[in-house]
Design an enzyme around this catalytic site. Structure first.
Site, mmCIF file in Angstrom:
data_model
loop_
_atom_site.group_PDB
_atom_site.id
_atom_site.type_symbol
_atom_site.label_atom_id
_atom_site.label_comp_id
_atom_site.label_asym_id
_atom_site.label_seq_id
_atom_site.Cartn_x
_atom_site.Cartn_y
_atom_site.Cartn_z
ATOM 1 C CB SER A 142 5.469 7.813 -23.652
ATOM 2 O OG SER A 142 6.502 7.482 -24.098
ATOM 3 C CE LYS A 174 8.824 9.869 -23.014
ATOM 4 N NZ LYS A 174 8.742 9.519 -21.426
ATOM 5 C CE LYS A 176 9.819 6.138 -24.252
ATOM 6 N NZ LYS A 176 10.755 6.417 -23.380
ATOM 7 C CG ASP A 201 12.515 9.282 -23.585
ATOM 8 O OD1 ASP A 201 13.865 9.840 -23.217
ATOM 9 O OD2 ASP A 201 11.790 8.880 -22.486
ATOM 10 C CD GLU A 226 11.752 11.518 -20.748
ATOM 11 O OE1 GLU A 226 10.964 12.218 -21.504
ATOM 12 O OE2 GLU A 226 11.694 10.815 -19.990
ATOM 13 C CG ASP A 251 13.829 9.246 -17.150
ATOM 14 O OD1 ASP A 251 13.857 8.679 -16.088
ATOM 15 O OD2 ASP A 251 12.932 8.482 -18.066
ATOM 16 C CE LYS A 275 10.529 7.542 -16.087
ATOM 17 N NZ LYS A 275 11.230 6.888 -17.327
ATOM 18 N N GLY A 303 6.703 8.075 -16.375
ATOM 19 C CA GLY A 303 6.268 6.507 -15.961
ATOM 20 C C GLY A 303 6.925 5.622 -16.434
HETATM 21 O O1 OSB Z 1 12.040 6.898 -20.541
HETATM 22 O O2 OSB Z 1 10.204 7.301 -19.731
HETATM 23 C C1 OSB Z 1 10.823 6.591 -20.139
HETATM 24 C C2 OSB Z 1 8.704 3.399 -20.129
HETATM 25 C C3 OSB Z 1 9.653 2.461 -19.566
HETATM 26 C C4 OSB Z 1 10.871 2.829 -19.281
HETATM 27 C C5 OSB Z 1 11.337 3.918 -19.501
HETATM 28 C C6 OSB Z 1 10.532 4.991 -19.812
HETATM 29 C C7 OSB Z 1 9.308 4.708 -20.441
HETATM 30 C C8 OSB Z 1 8.138 5.457 -20.876
HETATM 31 C C9 OSB Z 1 6.831 5.045 -20.736
HETATM 32 O O3 OSB Z 1 8.391 6.462 -21.632
HETATM 33 C C10 OSB Z 1 5.966 6.206 -20.375
HETATM 34 C C11 OSB Z 1 4.524 5.593 -19.783
HETATM 35 O O4 OSB Z 1 4.539 5.097 -18.911
HETATM 36 O O5 OSB Z 1 3.506 5.917 -20.505
HETATM 37 MG MG MG Z 2 12.552 8.824 -20.208
#
Ligand code: OSB
Ligand code: MG
Length: 380
Positions: A142, A174, A176, A201, A226, A251, A275, A303
Site C-alpha cells: 500500500s 495499491k 492511496k 484506496d 477500496e 473496508d 482487516k 492491514g
Molecule cells: O485503509 O487500508 C487502509 C493503514 C491504516 C489505516 C487504514 C489503511 C491503512 C493501509 C495500510 O492501507 C496498509 C498496510 O498495512 O500496509
Molecule cells: Mg483501506
C-alpha cells in the site's frame, strides 16, 4: 476454527500503549503519520504467555477509535470480565464481550492474544487453529501519497518508489488516492509500468457527486477501488457500483458479519477487505471469510501498519482459502525503525511464509517492547 473443549484461565492481562517510529512517513486521505501508536496485549495463563495487538491510530481518523479509547475499553470493560475466568473458546470470549457496543479494534487486542494462547495450548500454529491451508501468502504493498522535499505532492517520487516495489516482486500495488490526487497517479503508474496489478484506496474521501472521476478511473483496468465513499455508508456505494465496472471493495464500512451480509445483499461491494482489527479480531474475521466464501465474494487481508505482532496474526488469517487477492502485510523493515519480533519478518519474492510452529511462531523481543511503551497497566 475448531472450538472444542479447552479452557484457559486468564491469570494476568498486561495492556501497553507503544510508539513505533516509521522508516518513511505514511500519508493517506485522512492524514500523514511519522509514527504508530498501537496497543500490545500480553496474556498469562498457567505459565504460558501470548501477545495480541489492537493497532489503533492516535486519533479517530480511520474509525472512531483511538489509542486512548481502546486502552480505556480494554482496561475498564474488557479486562474485568475475563480476568481469572475460564475462557473456553474465541466464541466464549466474544459472548462475554457482547455487552460492549462497537470498539472493535479494542476487542481485537484481546481476541488475538486469546487465539494465540488457545493455539499454543493445542500445540497448533495459529494458521492451523484458524483453519488456514496455505504455507505461504502473496503480499502487495500500500503506497501512500508521496511528497518532495518542499512538501509538494510528487508523482515522480511515486513512480520511482513503485518501481522499487515492483523490482522487489510485490504481487500488487495499491495507491492511496484523494480528491485532486487520483487520475494522475494512476495514469503515471500505467504509463511507467504497463498493466501491473493495481488498485486504489480512497479511505472514504469522495461522494456520489464525484462520479466523473470514477468513470475515468474505470479506464485503467484497476483490480478494485477500496472504500471510495463515506466510512459508514453502504447505500451510496451500491449506487456508485451500478454506474462503474471496476469492483468496489469495502473496508471501513464492514465492521461486523451483518455489515458484510447487508453490503453483499445490496450489491454495494464485490470484494471485501477483511482487516481483522476492524472487525473485532480473528474470530469474526474467520466468520466473515467463511460467509464470503459461501457467497462467492473473494476477500483479501487488509492491514493498518501493524507491528510485527499484528502482522503475524494477519499472516495466519491470510492463510485461509478464500483470501484470494494479495494481502496488505509487510516485512518489518518496510515499516519500522525497530519492531518486536526477532529476526524481522521477511519477504521472499512477494510471498511470506506462514509459520508452522505452535502459537504465534515468532520470538518477541521484550526489551524493545519495554522501550517502546509509554503507558501500561497490569491486571491480575
Ligand atoms: O485503509 O487500508 C487502509 C493503514 C491504516 C489505516 C487504514 C489503511 C491503512 C493501509 C495500510 O492501507 C496498509 C498496510 O498495512 O500496509
Ligand atoms: Mg483501506
Amino acid at each position: 476454527m475448531d472450538i472444542s473443549l479447552i479452557k484457559m484461565k486468564i491469570d494476568e492481562i498486561e495492556i501497553r500503549c507503544v510508539k513505533l517510529d516509521l522508516v518513511n512517513p505514511f500519508e493517506t486521505s485522512f492524514g500523514r503519520f511519522v509514527d504508530r501508536h498501537p496497543i500490545i496485549v500480553k496474556l498469562k495463563s498457567e505459565g504460558m504467555v501470548s501477545y495480541g495487538e489492537a493497532p489503533t491510530l492516535i486519533g479517530p481518523f480511520y474509525t472512531s477509535e483511538t489509542t486512548e479509547s481502546a486502552f480505556h475499553i480494554l482496561r475498564d470493560y474488557i479486562a474485568p470480565v475475563i480476568i481469572r475466568k475460564e475462557i473456553k473458546s474465541p466464541e466464549d470470549l466474544h459472548n462475554r464481550l457482547s455487552f460492549i457496543k462497537g470498539n472493535y479494534i479494542a476487542k481485537s487486542g484481546i481476541d488475538t492474544a486469546l487465539c494465540v494462547m488457545l493455539a499454543q495450548e493445542r500445540d497448533e500454529s495459529l494458521s492451523k487453529f484458524l483453519g488456514g491451508n496455505k504455507d505461504k501468502i502473496a503480499v502487495g504493498v500500500s503506497v501512500g501519497i508521496q511528497r518532495d522535499e518542499k512538501g509538494k505532492m510528487s508523482i515522480d517520487k511515486l513512480v520511482e518508489i513503485v518501481g522499487r516495489y515492483i523490482e522487489e516482486s510485490y504481487q500488487r500495488i495499491k495507491l492511496k488516492i484523494k480528491p485532486g490526487y487520483d487520475i494522475e497517479p494512476v495514469k503515471a503508474i500505467r504509463n511507467a509500468y504497463g498493466n501491473v496489478p493495481l488498485q486504489v484506496d480512497a479511505n472514504s474521501s469522495y461522494t456520489l457527486s464525484d462520479i466523473k472521476i470514477f468513470r475515468e478511473l474505470d479506464k485503467y483496468n484497476l483490480i478494485l477501488i477500496e472504500q471510495p465513499l463515506a466510512y459508514d455508508d453502504i447505500v451510496d456505494h451500491r449506487k456508485l457500483q451500478s454506474k462503474i465496472n471496476t469492483p468496489i471493495c469495502l473496508d471501513e464500512s464492514i465492521e461486523t458479519l451483518d455489515d458484510a451480509r447487508k453490503a453483499i445483499e445490496l450489491g454495494s461491494t464485490k470484494i471485501i477487505n477483511i482487516k481483522l482489527a476492524r472487525v473485532g479480531g480473528l474470530y469474526h474475521a474467520v466468520l466473515i471469510h467463511n460467509y464470503c466464501q459461501d457467497k462467492n465474494i473473494p476477500v483479501w487481508c487488509g492491514g493498518m501498519v501493524e507491528s510485527a505482532i499484528g502482522q503475524s496474526h494477519a499472516i495466519a488469517l491470510a492463510s485461509l482459502p478464500n483470501f484470494i487477492f494479495p494481502a496488505d502485510i509487510g516485512p518489518s523493515e518496510r515499516y519500522f525503525v525497530d519492531d518486536f519480533i526477532r529476526p524481522f519478518i521477511s519477504l521472499e519474492k512477494g510471498y511470506m511464509n506462514v509459520p508452522q510452529k505452535p502459537g504465534l511462531g515468532f520470538e518477541i523481543n521484550e526489551d524493545f517492547l519495554e522501550k517502546a511503551t509509554f503507558k501500561k497497566v497490569i491486571i491480575n
